[in-house]
Design an enzyme around this catalytic site. Structure first.
Site, short mmCIF file in Angstrom:
data_model
loop_
_atom_site.label_atom_id
_atom_site.label_comp_id
_atom_site.label_asym_id
_atom_site.label_seq_id
_atom_site.Cartn_x
_atom_site.Cartn_y
_atom_site.Cartn_z
N THR A 168 -5.64 -3.37 7.82
CA THR A 168 -5.64 -4.70 7.24
C THR A 168 -5.70 -5.75 8.34
O THR A 168 -5.88 -5.42 9.52
CB THR A 168 -4.46 -4.88 6.24
N LYS A 181 -9.63 -5.20 11.20
CA LYS A 181 -10.77 -4.54 10.54
C LYS A 181 -12.00 -4.44 11.44
O LYS A 181 -12.83 -3.56 11.27
CB LYS A 181 -11.10 -5.26 9.23
N ASP A 235 -13.05 -2.08 0.48
CA ASP A 235 -12.77 -3.43 -0.04
C ASP A 235 -13.92 -3.90 -0.94
O ASP A 235 -13.68 -4.50 -2.00
CB ASP A 235 -12.65 -4.45 1.12
N SER A 242 0.82 -1.22 0.00
CA SER A 242 0.00 0.00 0.00
C SER A 242 0.86 1.27 0.00
O SER A 242 0.52 2.23 -0.71
CB SER A 242 -0.96 0.01 1.19
P1 NDP Z 1 -10.33 -13.25 8.43
O1 NDP Z 1 -9.29 -13.73 9.39
O2 NDP Z 1 -11.37 -12.29 8.90
O3 NDP Z 1 -11.15 -14.56 7.83
C1 NDP Z 1 -10.50 -15.69 7.33
C2 NDP Z 1 -11.53 -16.79 6.97
O4 NDP Z 1 -10.79 -17.89 6.44
C3 NDP Z 1 -12.32 -17.31 8.16
O5 NDP Z 1 -13.64 -17.58 7.75
C4 NDP Z 1 -11.61 -18.62 8.54
O6 NDP Z 1 -12.48 -19.63 9.03
C5 NDP Z 1 -11.09 -19.07 7.18
N1 NDP Z 1 -9.86 -19.85 7.34
C6 NDP Z 1 -8.75 -19.52 8.05
N2 NDP Z 1 -7.83 -20.50 7.96
C7 NDP Z 1 -8.38 -21.49 7.21
C8 NDP Z 1 -7.93 -22.77 6.80
N3 NDP Z 1 -6.74 -23.25 7.18
N4 NDP Z 1 -8.76 -23.52 6.02
C9 NDP Z 1 -9.99 -23.06 5.65
N5 NDP Z 1 -10.48 -21.85 6.04
C10 NDP Z 1 -9.68 -21.08 6.81
O7 NDP Z 1 -9.52 -12.67 7.19
P2 NDP Z 1 -9.99 -11.58 6.12
O8 NDP Z 1 -11.37 -11.92 5.66
O9 NDP Z 1 -9.75 -10.20 6.63
O10 NDP Z 1 -8.93 -11.83 4.93
C11 NDP Z 1 -8.98 -13.02 4.21
C12 NDP Z 1 -8.00 -12.99 3.05
O11 NDP Z 1 -8.35 -12.01 2.10
C13 NDP Z 1 -6.55 -12.73 3.47
O12 NDP Z 1 -5.74 -13.64 2.76
C14 NDP Z 1 -6.32 -11.31 3.00
O13 NDP Z 1 -4.95 -11.09 2.68
C15 NDP Z 1 -7.19 -11.25 1.75
N6 NDP Z 1 -7.59 -9.88 1.41
C16 NDP Z 1 -7.22 -9.33 0.21
C17 NDP Z 1 -7.59 -8.04 -0.15
C18 NDP Z 1 -7.19 -7.49 -1.47
O14 NDP Z 1 -7.27 -6.27 -1.64
N7 NDP Z 1 -6.78 -8.30 -2.41
C19 NDP Z 1 -8.37 -7.18 0.77
C20 NDP Z 1 -8.74 -7.85 1.99
C21 NDP Z 1 -8.34 -9.13 2.30
P3 NDP Z 1 -13.09 -19.63 10.56
O15 NDP Z 1 -14.28 -18.70 10.51
O16 NDP Z 1 -13.46 -21.04 10.80
O17 NDP Z 1 -11.99 -19.12 11.45
#
Ligand code: NDP
Length: 267
Positions: A62, A66, A102, A16
């Site tokens: 990030t 959030k 986002d 960023s």
């Molecule tokens: P969160 O931590 O809020 O959510 C992650 C989700 O993934 C949860 O539902 C979790 O499940 C699930 N999860 C975690 N580990 C595993 C695993 N080993 N197997 C299966 N499911 C899993 O993260 P965010 O939503 O904030 O971000 C998610 C991704 O999106 C990140 O990789 C981030 O870098 C990317 N991102 C990219 C952006 C872009 O501009 N390109 C912008 C924002 C995010 P559970 O609910 O069971 O814990």
């Protein structure tokens, strides 16, 4: 001079600052943008104090702050409040004013994907929430597949599945990965037995992860889906955040041009 930063943990990987600083420079804005590592156990009040103490004019937020950012904010834009997740904050008279770019950034990143009526979103975190609200507002029917049921309540009327309850007969136009599969661990977010049928008949695959070819994108490509990673979403959420940060109103196309230029810079 105005100071901005992206806050997260970890944060060293964030590009960023590259995007924003190149646009600040090109548009002759007296502003600079940096990275700020915050402790994982920071409270909402400490979050606010830290931003005020550093004299920042705005921040991007990030993983994993959030939701804390939402609680720390004094004024929350209606769209961000509806999503329950904040990625952009500006300071106005000592108050934190919060937004979510986002969701619209994602919609801009898939603007050329046509005819999407049904979407399967993998994961149920803040990003899944943002993308499901954005897609749903465009009339897309949403299904969520998450490894656990713990966050099912947040998704209201959407179909919510765990691997045990997922119906492999359902058809989707797009499959979107919002889990950190490919980023914090290698491999697919769910088993091949679940993902293959979910992809059959789908036209598109989108992975929020960027900067690497994930196993999810590999699989989708091998099944003939048109694929996109999260780089364009990153670009557009940054363009929209810049528009909120800046007092002058620029053409979004100009901000996009200077930020895209920064993506091609080698360090
Ligand atoms: P969160 O931590 O809020 O959510 C992650 C989700 O993934 C949860 O539902 C979790 O499940 C699930 N999860 C975690 N580990 C595993 C695993 N080993 N197997 C299966 N499911 C899993 O993260 P965010 O939503 O904030 O971000 C998610 C991704 O999106 C990140 O990789 C981030 O870098 C990317 N991102 C990219 C952006 C872009 O501009 N390109 C912008 C924002 C995010 P559970 O609910 O069971 O814990």
């Amino acid at each position: 001079m105005k100071y901005f930063a992206v806050v997260g943990n970890p944060i060293h990987h964030s590009i960023s600052p590259r995007l924003h600083n190149n646009a600040f420079l090109a548009l002759k804005e007296q502003s600079v943008y940096s990275r700020l590592l915050l402790p994982l156990d920071i409270s909402a009040s400490e979050f606010k104090e830290r931003i005020l103490a550093l004299g920042l004019s705005g921040v991007n937020v990030t993983v994993p702050f959030k939701e804390i950012a939402l609680s720390a904010s004094d004024e929350i834009d209606e769209f961000a409040a509806g999503i329950g997740s904040v990625n952009t904050i500006i300071l106005k008279n000592g108050k934190l004013c919060a937004f979510n770019t986002d969701a619209p950034g994602f919609m801009m990143a898939i603007a050329d994907f046509k005819g999407i009526k049904n979407a399967l979103i993998l994961g149920a975190g803040g990003t899944a929430r943002a993308l499901s609200v954005a897609l749903s507002k465009s009339g897309v029917s949403i299904s969520i597949l998450n490894r656990s049921a713990s966050r099912a309540g947040v998704f209201g009327d959407y179909d919510f599945y765990t691997p045990d309850t997922f119906k492999t007969s359902a058809k989707y136009d797009i499959v979107v990965n919002t889990t950190p599969a490919g980023l914090s661990f290698d491999g697919l977010p769910f088993s091949l037995e679940l993902l293959e049928p979910a992809m059959s008949g789908a036209k598109y695959a989108f992975d929020a992860v960027y900067g690497r070819k994930t196993a999810f994108i590999d699989l989708a490509q091998s099944r003939g889906l048109e694929c996109r990673d999260g780089l364009l979403m990153l670009l557009y959420q940054a363009v929209l955040a810049f528009d909120i940060f800046s007092e002058k109103k620029y053409d979004l196309k100009d901000i996009e041009k200077y930020m895209s230029e920064a993506l091609r810079l080698k360090f």
